[in-house]
Write an enzyme that holds these catalytic residues in place. Structure first.
Site, mmCIF file in Angstrom:
data_model
loop_
_atom_site.group_PDB
_atom_site.id
_atom_site.type_symbol
_atom_site.label_atom_id
_atom_site.label_comp_id
_atom_site.label_asym_id
_atom_site.label_seq_id
_atom_site.Cartn_x
_atom_site.Cartn_y
_atom_site.Cartn_z
ATOM 1 N N GLY A 1 -22.499 4.741 -2.322
ATOM 2 C CA GLY A 1 -21.453 5.317 -3.165
ATOM 3 C C GLY A 1 -21.187 4.422 -4.357
ATOM 4 N N GLY B 1 -24.778 3.292 2.922
ATOM 5 C CA GLY B 1 -23.806 3.874 1.995
ATOM 6 C C GLY B 1 -24.102 3.500 0.557
ATOM 7 C CE LYS C 1 -4.501 0.859 0.390
ATOM 8 N NZ LYS C 1 -5.653 0.087 -0.091
ATOM 9 C CB VAL D 1 -19.105 -0.490 -3.389
ATOM 10 C CG1 VAL D 1 -19.482 -1.945 -3.147
ATOM 11 C CG2 VAL D 1 -17.646 -0.384 -3.804
#
Ligand code: NAI
Length: 362
Positions: free
Chosen positions: A196, A194, A90, A198
């Site tokens: 968004g 949520g 990452k 996804v």
């Protein structure tokens, strides 16, 4: 965070609680572009360390180090459990994505990635987008995704949200089969937190399968669009968690499950896309005690990295979809093992992932 600092106030990574024998942690500054970045490569035993690049205005370097160590380790576990020959890495850039980020900064990031010789492969994450990856790709080939899709069913190898949503949909089906002994999702009540990139796509799949949706988002237009498109019932963010439902699908922020929220859950299954859903990983036993079936987050939301894994000219959507469907089998194995042993599902997932990447360690 006093434990992190030596007397000279230098940050000690090796004694950081999130440091988990990471193979490498690289700090880099490029004064010309203003880049300040950290790359953490957790494990390359199964393959290159793939993971997104997050651009975030961290309060200080300590927060950035905590984030990059935790997230890179999570990528190793996610890739291993998804059966990918890939490791975990990452990167974080300490900057405000709206104010500070420039193409020059991303090109400098590309040079940093290139200098790591392929041990780290960069991809999008929060605060980065396709244009950023194009700037990075001017300096390095070690970028996940980027090939144009050739099949109309294929969202493309850089769009991780659509495949994450599809993987979560397959995971919900596995959880429903295990807990409710049914394959048909018609009339299934799903509460989605949520809407968004996804959550909105997941809502579409569930709606098509005949599920009844309860939805909430702090962004009112996202809710209105889902009500219109999927006939969903709109709830406030405060209501969604305790809404009586078959499935609660967290698709917003992390740490939504703690002792307090677990006691208020209105659904018998938790299966959603959000990363790090458990505020404390040990809390999966509280879910078990309450009789809630929990689909471990990184098992069910692996669709994005599965998609990236199939980057390049040999990509075939059928292979991606077949791999996404394996999320069902992985979750079923975890659920059955949990039912047999009484162990929490998160602990089982962790052990399965560790077994795979540790077995391959040299
Ligand atoms: P997004 O930023 O597009 O959507 C998140 C949505 O949650 C936004 O619409 C936001 O308004 C809403 N939200 C924020 N706080 C809320 C609250 N308290 N109550 C209700 N809604 C709230 O993010 P995206 O890409 O859809 O990701 C969703 C989750 O899935 C995140 O936790 C992310 O880390 C995780 N994830 C995403 C992947 C991807 O490829 N996009 C891959 C794997 C995990």
């Amino acid at each position: 965070m006093a434990f992190l600092r030596s007397r000279s106030d230098a940050v000690s990574v090796l004694s950081h609680p999130e440091y988990d024998d990471h193979e490498a942690v690289v700090f880099h500054r490029d004064p010309a572009s203003g880049l300040r970045a950290i790359v953490a490569i957790h494990s390359t035993t199964l393959g290159c360390g793939l993971g997104g690049c997050r651009v975030y205005p961290y309060a200080d370097e300590v927060d950035a180090i905590t984030d990059v160590l935790r997230l890179s380790r999570g990528m190793t576990y996610k890739a291993a459990l998804a059966g990918l020959d890939q490791g975990g890495g990452k990167s974080v850039i300490l900057a405000d994505p709206r104010r500070d980020k420039t193409p020059d900064m991303m090109r400098a990031m590309g040079r940093l990635v290139q200098s790591l010789g392929g041990r780290y492969v960069i991809a999008e994450d929060s605060g980065t987008d396709e244009a950023d990856m194009r700037a990075v790709a001017e300096q390095t080939a070690f970028v996940g995704g980027g090939a144009a899709p050739v099949n109309p069913a294929d969202p493309g190898d850089r769009d991780t949200s659509a495949t994450t949503a599809l993987g979560v949909f397959y995971g919900i089906r596995a959880a429903v089969r295990h807990r409710l002994q049914r394959d048909d999702l018609r009339g299934l009540r799903v509460a989605i937190q949520g809407l968004g990139k996804v959550g909105s796509v997941l809502a579409g799949h569930l709606h098509e399968a005949g599920a009844l949706l309860f939805v909430s988002d702090v962004h009112a237009p996202a809710v209105a669009a889902c009500v219109e498109r999927c006939g969903a019932t709109a709830l406030t963010p405060a209501q969604i968690l305790s809404q009586p439902a078959d499935v609660f699908a967290p698709c917003a922020m992390g740490a939504v499950l703690d002792a307090h929220s677990i006691a208020r859950l209105g659904a018998g299954i938790v299966a959603g896309a959000a990363n790090n859903q458990l505020a404390d990983p040990g809390d999966d036993h509280l879910l078990k005690q309450r009789g809630v079936l929990y689909a471990p987050d990184y098992a069910i939301n692996a669709g994005g990295i599965i998609n990236l894994y199939y980057s390049g000219p040999a990509r075939r959507w059928a292979d991606v979809d077949a791999h996404l469907r394996r999320i069902d089998a992985t979750l079923t194995e975890i659920f059955e093992h949990s039912a047999d042993t009484g162990e929490g599902t998160q602990a089982i997932a962790d052990r399965m992932a560790r077994t795979r990447f540790a077995r391959n360690a040299v």
